[in-house]
Design an enzyme around this catalytic site. Structure first.
Site, mmCIF file in Angstrom:
data_model
loop_
_atom_site.group_PDB
_atom_site.id
_atom_site.type_symbol
_atom_site.label_atom_id
_atom_site.label_comp_id
_atom_site.label_asym_id
_atom_site.label_seq_id
_atom_site.Cartn_x
_atom_site.Cartn_y
_atom_site.Cartn_z
ATOM 1 N N TYR A 50 12.448 -0.566 -4.682
ATOM 2 C CA TYR A 50 11.997 0.821 -4.547
ATOM 3 C C TYR A 50 13.075 1.732 -5.141
ATOM 4 C CZ TYR A 50 8.337 -0.512 -1.140
ATOM 5 O OH TYR A 50 7.237 -1.048 -0.501
ATOM 6 N N PRO A 198 -2.291 1.778 4.324
ATOM 7 C CA PRO A 198 -3.355 1.936 5.327
ATOM 8 C C PRO A 198 -4.198 3.192 5.138
ATOM 9 C CG PRO A 198 -1.270 2.582 6.263
ATOM 10 C CD PRO A 198 -0.956 2.011 4.908
ATOM 11 N N LEU A 199 -3.696 4.157 4.363
ATOM 12 C CA LEU A 199 -4.435 5.397 4.142
ATOM 13 C C LEU A 199 -4.936 5.511 2.706
ATOM 14 C CD1 LEU A 199 -2.258 7.903 6.212
ATOM 15 C CD2 LEU A 199 -4.342 6.716 6.893
ATOM 16 N N GLY A 200 -5.069 4.368 2.032
ATOM 17 C CA GLY A 200 -5.645 4.393 0.691
ATOM 18 C C GLY A 200 -4.906 5.285 -0.280
ATOM 19 N N GLY A 202 -3.457 7.965 0.242
ATOM 20 C CA GLY A 202 -3.731 9.373 0.506
ATOM 21 C C GLY A 202 -5.191 9.752 0.482
#
Length: 323
Positions: A50, A198-200, A202
């Site tokens: 990262y 988990p939130l695609g 955004g």
């Protein structure tokens, strides 16, 4: 914030993890990491690739100010950036040992709480990679080990060489491939599950995402699910989630995260703003009713999202054998 043990033998962590992919600035980390801890978030998920190490440096600097013992550091290795080519994968024992030393140095710590092999190297038997990671545990440099995006057969092979505490893979309302065989294998083997994306990226929130307005380096400009041929369909799915959230006087993100919590997994989310910390932490205390769960399952049937999970070169790095 509730705590949860990852699997049978893994670390005890907050039920929500802090994703550090975008956390590459030391000053920003010094601001947000203490606030995350104050909200009860203890799991910080980073990787040596990262920002080519910048995320580990930023997180390590923030935690070095008397906060290290309050945090559970999970870092990943095994993906190698190449300037003019797609990323490569390495699971060679010598590379893993060297990578661990680099992560320890950047994170300013004497141990990694959770060390994950980001991708399985097809040129190296997984038993050899896990064997090297197990040696790091024996040396006291790593407490627990895990894999990412690994198929059931690979998990079983890996477990013959070392104790796999955690599997991290994508899992979200619109991406449910792990429900076929992977979650069952994890439960059988006592392996904890950490859900990434988990939130695609955004899209499964109350904020509409327009790729045309994203910065040039934003990952979503290259994500197949944000391509013009796929985005309208995926946006309609997200709109359905927003309408359902509004009907229940909550938010899309809270529903999406609470749904994952009901599945018994730990989602990892990038959180830079105070309101995101509050919102996402609250989601993990939300208990969905049977009717709400049924409505979400009906809205997001398995395979409902359109487009592959990653661009072709990166999709090819995912372990598919035995899945």
């Amino acid at each position: 914030m509730r705590d949860k043990r990852l699997g049978v033998s893994g670390p005890v962590v907050s039920a929500l993890g802090f994703g550090c992919m975008a956390l590459t600035d030391v000053r920003a980390a010094a601001d947000v990491v203490p606030r995350a801890l104050d909200h009860g978030v203890t799991l910080f998920d980073t990787a040596d690739y990262y920002g080519q190490g910048a995320s580990e440096t930023a997180l390590g600097t923030a935690l070095s100010r008397g906060l290290r013992d309050r945090a559970v550091i999970a870092t990943k290795t095994g993906i190698v950036h190449r300037p003019k080519a797609p990323p490569a994968v390495t699971g060679r024992p010598d590379a893993l040992r060297a990578a661990c030393e680099g992560s320890l140095r950047r994170l300013r710590t004497d141990r990694l709480d959770l060390y994950l092999l980001a991708r399985v190297d097809r040129t190296v038997p997984v038993e050899e990679s896990v064997g090297a990671m197990t040696e790091l545990v024996a040396a006291g440099k790593v407490r627990h080990i895990g894999l990412c995006e690994a198929a059931p057969a690979t998990l079983r092979r890996a477990g013959t060489t070392g104790r796999i505490a955690v599997l991290q893979s994508e899992y979200a309302l619109w991406e449910r491939h792990v429900e076929d065989h992977i979650l069952g294998t994890c439960a059988e083997l006592g392996i904890g599950f950490v859900a990434c994306r988990p939130l695609g990226l955004g899209l499964l929130t109350d904020a509409a995402v327009d790729p045309a307005t994203l910065p040039p380096a934003d990952w979503r400009r290259r994500d197949p699910r944000f391509e013009p041929a796929n985005l309208p369909h995926n946006t309609r799915l997200a709109d359905g989630l927003r309408r359902l959230a509004a009907a229940h006087r909550t938010t899309a993100a809270r529903l999406a995260l609470a749904w994952l919590a009901d599945k018994g997994v730990v989602p990892v989310v990038g959180m830079r703003r105070e309101e995101h910390l509050r919102e996402n932490a609250a989601a993990l205390s939300t208990r969905l009713t049977p009717d709400q769960l049924a409505a979400l399952d009906a809205l997001f049937e398995p395979g409902s999202a359109r487009g592959e999970r990653y661009p072709p070169p990166l999709l090819d790095l995912i372990d598919q054998h035995g899945s």
